[in-house]
Scaffold this motif. Structure first.
Motif, short mmCIF file in Angstrom:
data_model
loop_
_atom_site.label_atom_id
_atom_site.label_comp_id
_atom_site.label_asym_id
_atom_site.label_seq_id
_atom_site.Cartn_x
_atom_site.Cartn_y
_atom_site.Cartn_z
N PHE A 315 0.85 -1.19 0.00
CA PHE A 315 0.00 0.00 0.00
C PHE A 315 0.89 1.25 0.00
O PHE A 315 1.02 1.96 1.00
N THR A 316 1.52 1.50 -1.15
CA THR A 316 2.54 2.53 -1.24
C THR A 316 2.00 3.92 -0.93
O THR A 316 2.63 4.70 -0.18
N LYS A 317 0.85 4.25 -1.47
CA LYS A 317 0.29 5.59 -1.26
C LYS A 317 -0.02 5.83 0.21
O LYS A 317 0.31 6.89 0.76
N ARG A 318 -0.66 4.85 0.84
CA ARG A 318 -1.00 4.99 2.26
C ARG A 318 0.26 5.01 3.12
O ARG A 318 0.32 5.72 4.14
N ALA A 319 1.27 4.25 2.71
CA ALA A 319 2.54 4.26 3.44
C ALA A 319 3.17 5.64 3.40
O ALA A 319 3.65 6.17 4.41
N LYS A 320 3.16 6.24 2.21
CA LYS A 320 3.74 7.57 2.06
C LYS A 320 3.00 8.59 2.92
O LYS A 320 3.62 9.46 3.56
N GLU A 321 1.67 8.48 2.97
CA GLU A 321 0.88 9.40 3.79
C GLU A 321 1.26 9.30 5.26
O GLU A 321 1.42 10.32 5.96
N ARG A 322 1.44 8.08 5.75
CA ARG A 322 1.79 7.89 7.16
C ARG A 322 3.21 8.38 7.45
O ARG A 322 3.47 8.98 8.49
N LEU A 323 4.13 8.14 6.53
CA LEU A 323 5.51 8.58 6.75
C LEU A 323 5.63 10.10 6.68
O LEU A 323 6.40 10.71 7.43
N LEU A 324 4.85 10.71 5.80
CA LEU A 324 4.82 12.17 5.76
C LEU A 324 4.20 12.73 7.04
O LEU A 324 4.61 13.79 7.55
N GLN A 325 3.21 12.02 7.55
CA GLN A 325 2.60 12.42 8.82
C GLN A 325 3.63 12.34 9.94
O GLN A 325 3.70 13.23 10.80
N TYR A 326 4.44 11.28 9.92
CA TYR A 326 5.51 11.15 10.92
C TYR A 326 6.47 12.34 10.81
O TYR A 326 6.84 12.95 11.83
N LYS A 327 6.87 12.66 9.59
CA LYS A 327 7.83 13.75 9.38
C LYS A 327 7.27 15.08 9.88
O LYS A 327 8.01 15.91 10.43
N SER A 328 5.96 15.25 9.73
CA SER A 328 5.32 16.49 10.19
C SER A 328 5.23 16.55 11.71
O SER A 328 5.49 17.59 12.31
N GLU A 329 4.86 15.43 12.32
CA GLU A 329 4.67 15.41 13.77
C GLU A 329 5.98 15.28 14.54
O GLU A 329 6.10 15.80 15.66
N PHE A 330 6.95 14.59 13.96
CA PHE A 330 8.21 14.33 14.67
C PHE A 330 9.40 14.68 13.78
O PHE A 330 10.16 13.80 13.36
N PRO A 331 9.59 15.97 13.47
CA PRO A 331 10.67 16.36 12.56
C PRO A 331 12.06 16.01 13.08
O PRO A 331 12.99 15.87 12.30
N ASN A 332 12.18 15.87 14.38
CA ASN A 332 13.46 15.49 14.98
C ASN A 332 13.36 14.14 15.68
O ASN A 332 14.10 13.86 16.63
N GLY A 333 12.43 13.32 15.23
CA GLY A 333 12.18 12.04 15.87
C GLY A 333 13.30 11.04 15.70
O GLY A 333 14.18 11.19 14.84
N LYS A 334 13.25 9.99 16.51
CA LYS A 334 14.33 8.99 16.49
C LYS A 334 14.32 8.13 15.23
O LYS A 334 15.31 7.45 14.94
N HIS A 335 13.22 8.15 14.48
CA HIS A 335 13.15 7.36 13.25
C HIS A 335 13.23 8.23 12.00
O HIS A 335 13.02 7.73 10.89
N ILE A 336 13.54 9.52 12.16
CA ILE A 336 13.45 10.45 11.03
C ILE A 336 14.40 10.07 9.90
O ILE A 336 14.07 10.23 8.71
N GLY A 337 15.58 9.54 10.23
CA GLY A 337 16.53 9.14 9.18
C GLY A 337 15.96 8.04 8.30
O GLY A 337 16.03 8.12 7.06
N ASN A 338 15.38 7.02 8.92
CA ASN A 338 14.78 5.93 8.15
C ASN A 338 13.58 6.42 7.36
O ASN A 338 13.33 5.97 6.23
N VAL A 339 12.81 7.33 7.95
CA VAL A 339 11.64 7.87 7.25
C VAL A 339 12.08 8.60 5.98
O VAL A 339 11.48 8.42 4.90
N GLU A 340 13.12 9.41 6.07
CA GLU A 340 13.63 10.14 4.90
C GLU A 340 14.07 9.16 3.82
O GLU A 340 13.81 9.36 2.62
N THR A 341 14.73 8.09 4.23
CA THR A 341 15.19 7.09 3.27
C THR A 341 14.02 6.43 2.56
O THR A 341 14.02 6.25 1.33
N TYR A 342 12.99 6.05 3.32
CA TYR A 342 11.82 5.41 2.73
C TYR A 342 11.10 6.37 1.78
O TYR A 342 10.66 5.98 0.69
#
Length: 348
Positions: A315-342
């Motif tokens: 579910f690529t589109k939904r995955a992207k939506e959730r990862l963008l949501q993560y980036k918005s809510e946790f811009p300095n989060g502990k998973h931000i590096g992996n999120v950027e890669t994905y």
């Protein structure tokens, strides 16, 4: 003469029946704080006093600072901690046997059941989702929502759920269950462990004298729930995946603390995704964290893992939506590096 003898026999049997029906099962030997009683279900409770005799069908209830010691006519005792409700459903004692059914609808109690030589004993303490069969023993039982936790002090009891499969509870062991499911295997209560701390706290609130304060009583479910998360992690690492899922569920049913519940959900999700390859079940656990515990510390990891799982499931589109949501809510989060890669890899 025969008719007279028959009438005497009938009257004697009737008298014995009436004596059994109306005989006191026991009395409230001691109490402190808010303790109340009623003589049947679905009627208001009344304030209790020391010395109150109770019979079959009676209910005893303690309030937030209440404590009561019940002395039964066979010299067994039940000590009720605060916020506990107990129904004396059945009680029968004769020279060669005794039977009793006590229904713990909620709370914590210590049961000390006497057993005389040559006397058949069949006592049961029932909660809505568990049954403790007692022959002559001392144990402590907590019923919290769907979950039940039992500690053995002396003797042996048989602990069951809705099925016929029971587990033994012996001295210095703990057995637990939830939702009527067959209980867990007994666990030895070792010193210097959270489980030992919980048992000590349980003993204090159901001792011969009530505690000075009830904070320890309120903490018991959370201590045991946290221990369950640690124990479940060990079970999963040992390849006992279904058992791990079960104790994580017990933790969920014991505690209402967001942090504990969030950790239990994360652990269940990890077992489903890493070991059982059940991505749908894992995703359900993470989504429950996002929906039910939106301000919990586990939200960040749950949101990240939701995006990763959706990507793995196609579910690529939904995955992207959730990862963008993560980036918005946790811009300095502990998973931000992996999120950027994905996000760089995922394409519309």
């Amino acid at each position: 003469m025969k008719k007279i003898f028959t009438m005497i026999l009938i009257n004697l049997c009737f008298f014995m029946f009436i004596s059994h029906v109306y005989a006191a099962a026991g009395k409230i030997a001691k109490l402190t704080g808010e303790v109340s009683w009623r003589d049947r279900a679905n009627v208001p409770y009344k304030k209790a006093k020391e010395g109150l005799e109770f019979k079959e069908g009676y209910w005893i209830k303690t309030g937030k600072n209440g404590w009561a010691k019940l002395s039964l006519s066979d010299r067994s005792t039940f000590t009720l901690a605060n916020n506990t409700e107990l129904e004396i459903d059945k009680f029968l004692v004769s020279t060669d046997k005794k039977e009793g059914v006590f229904k713990l609808t909620q709370g914590k109690l210590r049961a000390t059941v006497t057993r005389l030589a040559g006397q058949q004993t069949n006592f049961k303490v029932k909660s809505p989702t568990a049954v403790a069969g007692i022959k002559g023993t001392e144990f402590m039982m907590m019923t919290q929502g769907y979950a039940n936790v039992l500690f053995g002090n002396e003797g042996k009891a048989e602990i069951g759920g809705d099925s016929a499969s029971n587990k033994p509870l012996t001295a210095d062991t703990m057995v637990q269950n939830t939702r009527g499911i067959t209980p867990t295997d007994p666990v030895k209560v070792e010193q210097n462990t959270p489980l030992y701390t919980a048992k000590e706290g349980f003993e204090k609130i159901t001792a011969a004298q009530p505690p000075e304060e009830w904070e320890a009583s309120g903490n018991l479910p959370h201590i045991i729930a946290r221990w369950n998360i640690q124990h479940g992690h060990y079970l999963a690492d040992s390849g006992k995946y279904e058992e791990a899922l079960y104790v994580f569920q017990i933790a969920l049913d014991l505690s209402d603390k967001l942090e504990i519940r969030g950790d239990a959900r994360l652990e269940r999700g990890a077992v489903y995704s890493r070991f059982l390859r059940n991505q749908e079940a894992a995703l359900a656990e993470y989504l429950l964290i996002l929906e039910e515990y939106p301000i919990s510390p586990q939200r960040e990891t749950a949101l990240y893992l939701t995006g990763i799982l959706l990507d793995e499931m196609g579910f690529t589109k939904r995955a992207k939506e959730r990862l963008l949501q993560y980036k918005s809510e946790f811009p300095n989060g502990k998973h931000i590096g992996n999120v950027e890669t994905y996000l760089q890899r995922i394409k519309d």
